[in-house]
Design a protein around this motif. Structure first.
Motif, short mmCIF file in Angstrom:
data_model
loop_
_atom_site.label_atom_id
_atom_site.label_comp_id
_atom_site.label_asym_id
_atom_site.label_seq_id
_atom_site.Cartn_x
_atom_site.Cartn_y
_atom_site.Cartn_z
N ASP A 49 0.79 -1.22 0.00
CA ASP A 49 0.00 0.00 0.00
C ASP A 49 0.83 1.28 0.00
OD1 ASP A 49 0.99 -0.48 2.52
OD2 ASP A 49 -0.78 0.27 3.56
N GLN A 50 2.14 1.18 -0.20
CA GLN A 50 3.00 2.35 -0.19
C GLN A 50 4.08 2.24 -1.26
OE1 GLN A 50 4.47 2.39 3.84
NE2 GLN A 50 2.78 3.65 4.53
N VAL A 51 4.57 3.39 -1.71
CA VAL A 51 5.67 3.42 -2.68
C VAL A 51 6.97 3.50 -1.90
CG1 VAL A 51 6.69 4.71 -4.59
CG2 VAL A 51 4.19 4.58 -4.37
N ARG A 52 7.91 2.64 -2.24
CA ARG A 52 9.16 2.57 -1.50
C ARG A 52 10.34 2.70 -2.47
NH1 ARG A 52 11.03 -3.08 1.13
NH2 ARG A 52 11.23 -3.65 -1.06
N VAL A 53 11.40 3.37 -2.00
CA VAL A 53 12.66 3.44 -2.74
C VAL A 53 13.70 2.65 -1.96
CG1 VAL A 53 14.53 4.95 -3.48
CG2 VAL A 53 12.18 5.67 -3.78
N VAL A 54 14.47 1.85 -2.68
CA VAL A 54 15.55 1.07 -2.09
C VAL A 54 16.87 1.76 -2.45
CG1 VAL A 54 16.72 -1.15 -2.05
CG2 VAL A 54 14.23 -1.06 -2.27
N LEU A 55 17.67 2.08 -1.44
CA LEU A 55 18.99 2.69 -1.63
C LEU A 55 20.03 1.81 -0.97
CD1 LEU A 55 17.30 5.69 -0.57
CD2 LEU A 55 19.35 6.30 -1.77
N TYR A 56 21.14 1.61 -1.66
CA TYR A 56 22.28 0.91 -1.08
C TYR A 56 23.32 1.95 -0.70
CZ TYR A 56 20.26 -3.49 -2.46
OH TYR A 56 19.43 -4.56 -2.57
N ASN A 57 23.98 1.75 0.43
CA ASN A 57 24.95 2.73 0.90
C ASN A 57 26.16 2.03 1.51
OD1 ASN A 57 24.84 3.29 4.18
ND2 ASN A 57 23.09 2.16 3.39
N ASP A 58 27.23 2.79 1.56
CA ASP A 58 28.46 2.31 2.20
C ASP A 58 29.15 3.53 2.81
OD1 ASP A 58 30.37 0.54 3.08
OD2 ASP A 58 30.87 -0.21 1.09
N VAL A 59 30.16 3.28 3.61
CA VAL A 59 30.90 4.35 4.27
C VAL A 59 31.53 5.25 3.22
CG1 VAL A 59 32.81 4.85 5.84
CG2 VAL A 59 31.33 2.88 6.26
N GLY A 60 31.42 6.56 3.45
CA GLY A 60 32.00 7.53 2.54
C GLY A 60 33.46 7.81 2.84
N PRO A 61 34.09 8.66 2.01
CA PRO A 61 35.51 8.96 2.18
C PRO A 61 35.80 9.83 3.40
CG PRO A 61 34.58 10.28 0.43
CD PRO A 61 33.51 9.32 0.86
N VAL A 62 34.80 10.54 3.88
CA VAL A 62 34.95 11.38 5.07
C VAL A 62 34.38 10.61 6.25
CG1 VAL A 62 34.27 13.58 6.11
CG2 VAL A 62 34.73 13.46 3.65
N PRO A 63 35.04 10.62 7.42
CA PRO A 63 34.50 9.89 8.58
C PRO A 63 33.05 10.27 8.88
CG PRO A 63 36.70 10.70 9.05
CD PRO A 63 36.30 11.29 7.71
N ASP A 64 32.27 9.28 9.27
CA ASP A 64 30.86 9.45 9.64
C ASP A 64 29.98 9.92 8.49
OD1 ASP A 64 31.38 8.66 12.30
OD2 ASP A 64 32.02 10.69 12.80
N THR A 65 30.36 9.60 7.24
CA THR A 65 29.49 9.89 6.10
C THR A 65 29.11 8.58 5.43
OG1 THR A 65 31.31 10.15 4.51
CG2 THR A 65 30.54 12.14 5.65
N TRP A 66 27.97 8.59 4.79
CA TRP A 66 27.48 7.42 4.05
C TRP A 66 27.17 7.87 2.64
CZ3 TRP A 66 27.76 2.79 6.28
CH2 TRP A 66 27.94 2.76 7.66
N MET A 67 27.56 7.06 1.66
CA MET A 67 27.39 7.39 0.25
C MET A 67 26.50 6.34 -0.42
SD MET A 67 29.37 10.01 0.30
CE MET A 67 29.63 10.49 -1.38
N VAL A 68 25.74 6.78 -1.42
CA VAL A 68 24.93 5.87 -2.22
C VAL A 68 25.87 5.09 -3.14
CG1 VAL A 68 23.11 5.71 -3.96
CG2 VAL A 68 22.93 7.41 -2.14
N VAL A 69 25.68 3.77 -3.18
CA VAL A 69 26.50 2.90 -4.03
C VAL A 69 25.57 2.11 -4.96
CG1 VAL A 69 28.36 2.72 -2.35
CG2 VAL A 69 26.54 1.02 -2.34
N ALA A 70 26.17 1.47 -5.97
CA ALA A 70 25.41 0.65 -6.92
C ALA A 70 24.81 -0.56 -6.21
CB ALA A 70 26.32 0.20 -8.05
N PRO A 71 23.67 -1.02 -6.64
CA PRO A 71 22.89 -0.55 -7.76
C PRO A 71 22.22 0.79 -7.45
CG PRO A 71 21.67 -2.27 -6.62
CD PRO A 71 23.03 -2.16 -5.96
N ALA A 72 21.81 1.49 -8.50
CA ALA A 72 21.18 2.80 -8.35
C ALA A 72 19.91 2.68 -7.53
CB ALA A 72 20.84 3.37 -9.73
N PRO A 73 19.57 3.73 -6.76
CA PRO A 73 18.31 3.73 -6.02
C PRO A 73 17.14 3.46 -6.99
CG PRO A 73 19.65 5.60 -5.37
CD PRO A 73 20.32 4.97 -6.55
#
Length: 76
Positions: A49-73
């Motif tokens: 009953d809802q629209v959902r987006v799936v995002l994959y993430n991993d640790v970014g280059p700067v401490p305490d950051t998270w970046m979107v990774v493949a596959p695309a959202p």
């Protein structure tokens, strides 16, 4: 919504996670759930009953950051 409705966001790979969520929310205000997963994890079945987006993430280059990774959202 006027114009084409995005179903995926390949241009967001490499974007900081919170910024990506904000962009998706602007482009798809009908999205109610954002499912954030580590690389390689399979999403649970989507809600019916809802629209959902799936995002994959991993640790970014700067401490305490998270970046979107493949596959695309994507809607799913």
């Amino acid at each position: 919504m006027p114009g084409p409705v995005p179903q995926s966001w390949p241009d967001l790979i490499g974007t900081e996670l919170n910024a990506a969520v904000q962009i998706i929310a602007q482009e798809r205000p009908d999205v109610r759930i954002v499912r954030v997963l580590p690389p390689g994890e399979a999403p649970s079945p989507p809600p019916t009953d809802q629209v959902r987006v799936v995002l994959y993430n991993d640790v970014g280059p700067v401490p305490d950051t998270w970046m979107v990774v493949a596959p695309a959202p994507y809607i799913g």
